[in-house]
Design an enzyme around this catalytic site. Structure first.
Site, PDB file in Angstrom:
ATOM      1  N   LYS A  57      15.024  -0.077   5.913  1.00 32.98           N
ATOM      2  CA  LYS A  57      14.676   0.571   4.641  1.00 32.98           C
ATOM      3  C   LYS A  57      14.936   2.086   4.695  1.00 32.98           C
ATOM      4  O   LYS A  57      15.554   2.651   3.799  1.00 32.98           O
ATOM      5  CB  LYS A  57      13.194   0.287   4.347  1.00 32.98           C
ATOM      6  CG  LYS A  57      12.582   1.076   3.230  1.00 32.98           C
ATOM      7  CD  LYS A  57      12.863   0.499   1.877  1.00 32.98           C
ATOM      8  CE  LYS A  57      12.288   1.384   0.775  1.00 32.98           C
ATOM      9  NZ  LYS A  57      12.710   0.989  -0.537  1.00 32.98           N
TER      10      LYS A  57
ATOM     11  N   LEU B 291       0.836  -1.207   0.000  1.00 35.02           N
ATOM     12  CA  LEU B 291       0.000   0.000   0.000  1.00 35.02           C
ATOM     13  C   LEU B 291       0.871   1.256   0.000  1.00 35.02           C
ATOM     14  O   LEU B 291       2.069   1.185   0.301  1.00 35.02           O
ATOM     15  CB  LEU B 291      -0.915  -0.043   1.226  1.00 35.02           C
ATOM     16  CG  LEU B 291      -1.886  -1.236   1.225  1.00 35.02           C
ATOM     17  CD1 LEU B 291      -2.407  -1.533   2.619  1.00 35.02           C
ATOM     18  CD2 LEU B 291      -3.035  -0.982   0.251  1.00 35.02           C
ATOM     19  N   PRO B 292       0.277   2.419  -0.293  1.00 36.80           N
ATOM     20  CA  PRO B 292       1.103   3.626  -0.434  1.00 36.80           C
ATOM     21  C   PRO B 292       1.860   4.034   0.835  1.00 36.80           C
ATOM     22  O   PRO B 292       3.056   4.293   0.779  1.00 36.80           O
ATOM     23  CB  PRO B 292       0.096   4.701  -0.840  1.00 36.80           C
ATOM     24  CG  PRO B 292      -1.024   3.959  -1.482  1.00 36.80           C
ATOM     25  CD  PRO B 292      -1.115   2.655  -0.753  1.00 36.80           C
TER      26      PRO B 292
ATOM     27  N   THR C  48       6.289   0.609   2.253  1.00 39.51           N
ATOM     28  CA  THR C  48       7.273   1.388   3.010  1.00 39.51           C
ATOM     29  C   THR C  48       6.503   2.382   3.869  1.00 39.51           C
ATOM     30  O   THR C  48       5.834   3.276   3.338  1.00 39.51           O
ATOM     31  CB  THR C  48       8.199   2.165   2.057  1.00 39.51           C
ATOM     32  OG1 THR C  48       8.869   1.229   1.217  1.00 39.51           O
ATOM     33  CG2 THR C  48       9.233   2.971   2.844  1.00 39.51           C
TER      34      THR C  48
ATOM     35  N   LYS D 184       9.509  10.982   0.118  1.00 38.26           N
ATOM     36  CA  LYS D 184       8.690  10.254   1.104  1.00 38.26           C
ATOM     37  C   LYS D 184       9.611   9.533   2.109  1.00 38.26           C
ATOM     38  O   LYS D 184       9.424   9.637   3.320  1.00 38.26           O
ATOM     39  CB  LYS D 184       7.804   9.234   0.369  1.00 38.26           C
ATOM     40  CG  LYS D 184       7.032   8.332   1.317  1.00 38.26           C
ATOM     41  CD  LYS D 184       6.419   7.123   0.618  1.00 38.26           C
ATOM     42  CE  LYS D 184       5.980   6.099   1.654  1.00 38.26           C
ATOM     43  NZ  LYS D 184       5.520   4.845   1.092  1.00 38.26           N
TER      44      LYS D 184
END
Ligand code: NAD
Length: 298
Positions: free
Chosen positions: A171, A65-66, A96, A246
């Site tokens: 990450k 998902l976003p 992420t 982001k």
């Protein structure tokens, strides 16, 4: 063969789900966008009318998902994964997102008796399509071993980073290093041009010297030295500047809550914010080279 529910079939989730179908698993997908469902059906997967319907039979639920708010909603909202998944199903979120949300959702999942992993990826759409992603996995060691055979159908490098949230931590630390090092390489090659030093000459020297790093040798932001780099195709992504921004913001958020000093991470986030504000967000993040070329020394 496993029965897998896959929720979020966008640029990454679509090809990841298709690779699971190709590996012989029964995949039932859900996405809000009808075109994403059509693509999975074309790849041989099944489509469901809702997230809850996708997971009634599933032994494994994967989400891609976003960002954090969507993950919270899909897992903890009404009719969400925690309310609808089959007893004993394993839950894997590959999005992420921020470490705090990852840990909160995992705690809620474990509280309901589920085994949950955060497993964000690197490798982009190319890696998702080729099945060569890197998975950075947070969660229990047993859960990691249980998930490994499935993750191996979508990725090449699968690393257990520690308990819940550590996949997301890995990450954002990695991508903060990448964002900072990309800005550094862009600055070096800009300065070289101003000083009359040939781009290829700097590359030949620096790629074999102590300035060497991945952003330079694999992804050189100055056109020329690395033919496959986005800089040689008008900065078509690749990995968009929007995505880098982001991840840099997630790193700053984590630095603030944990009390880590990340002054260069903050500077890189501010620079990418300016770049995105100038309309370059859909370009590859190495477009920072062109963006800096348009700036004057302050
Ligand atoms: P995307 O926007 O293409 O896909 C996200 C999908 O989720 C969309 O199809 C959207 O319709 C769906 N969705 C959103 N809310 C939903 C809901 N409530 N229920 C069902 N579906 C819903 O994004 P993407 O590029 O596939 O990226 C997904 C994640 O992977 C992001 O967290 C991103 O940061 C991460 N990521 C992306 C890349 C990349 O190169 N694209 C690389 C590494 C990691």
């Amino acid at each position: 063969m496993s029965i897998i529910a896959f929720i979020g079939l966008g640029n990454m989730g679509g090809p990841m789900a298709a690779n699971l179908v190709k590996a012989g698993h029964r995949v039932l997908g859900f996405d809000r966008v009808p075109a994403a469902l059509d693509a999975l059906a074309k790849a041989g997967g099944g489509v469901a009318p809702s997230a809850a319907a996708a997971m009634t039979e599933a032994e494994l639920v994967i989400t891609m998902l976003p960002a954090g708010p969507q993950v919270r909603e899909v897992y903890m909202g009404e009719g969400g994964v925690l309310a609808s998944a089959k007893k004993g199903a394993q839950l894997i979120d590959c999005s992420t997102i921020d470490v705090e949300t990852a840990r909160a959702v995992s705690e809620a999942a474990v509280g309901r008796g589920f085994d949950m992993l955060d497993a964000p990826v690197s490798g982009g759409v190319g890696g998702a399509t080729a099945g060569t992603l890197t998975f950075m996995v947070g969660g229990s060691a047993g859960g990691f071993e249980r998930a490994r055979p499935i993750l191996e159908k979508m990725g090449k490098t699968i690393v257990h980073a520690g308990p819940a949230g550590n996949g997301q931590a890995a990450k954002i630390c990695n991508n903060m290093i990448l964002g900072i090092s990309m800005v550094a390489v862009c600055e070096g090659f800009q300065l070289a041009q101003k000083l009359g030093l040939d781009t290829q000459k700097l590359f030949d020297i620096s790629s074999k010297s102590s300035g060497q790093c991945w952003a330079m040798t694999n992804y050189c932001p100055a056109p020329g030295p690395v033919p496959a780099a986005p800089s040689n195709r008008d900065y078509q992504p690749g990995f968009t500047a929007d995505m880098m921004l982001k991840d840099l913001k997630l790193a700053q958020q984590a630095a603030q809550t944990s009390g880590a000093a990340t002054p260069l991470g903050a500077e890189a986030a501010a620079l990418f914010q300016l770049l995105v504000g100038s309309g370059l967000g859909r370009k590859d993040f190495s477009v920072m080279f062109q963006f800096l070329a348009g700036q004057r020394a302050g």
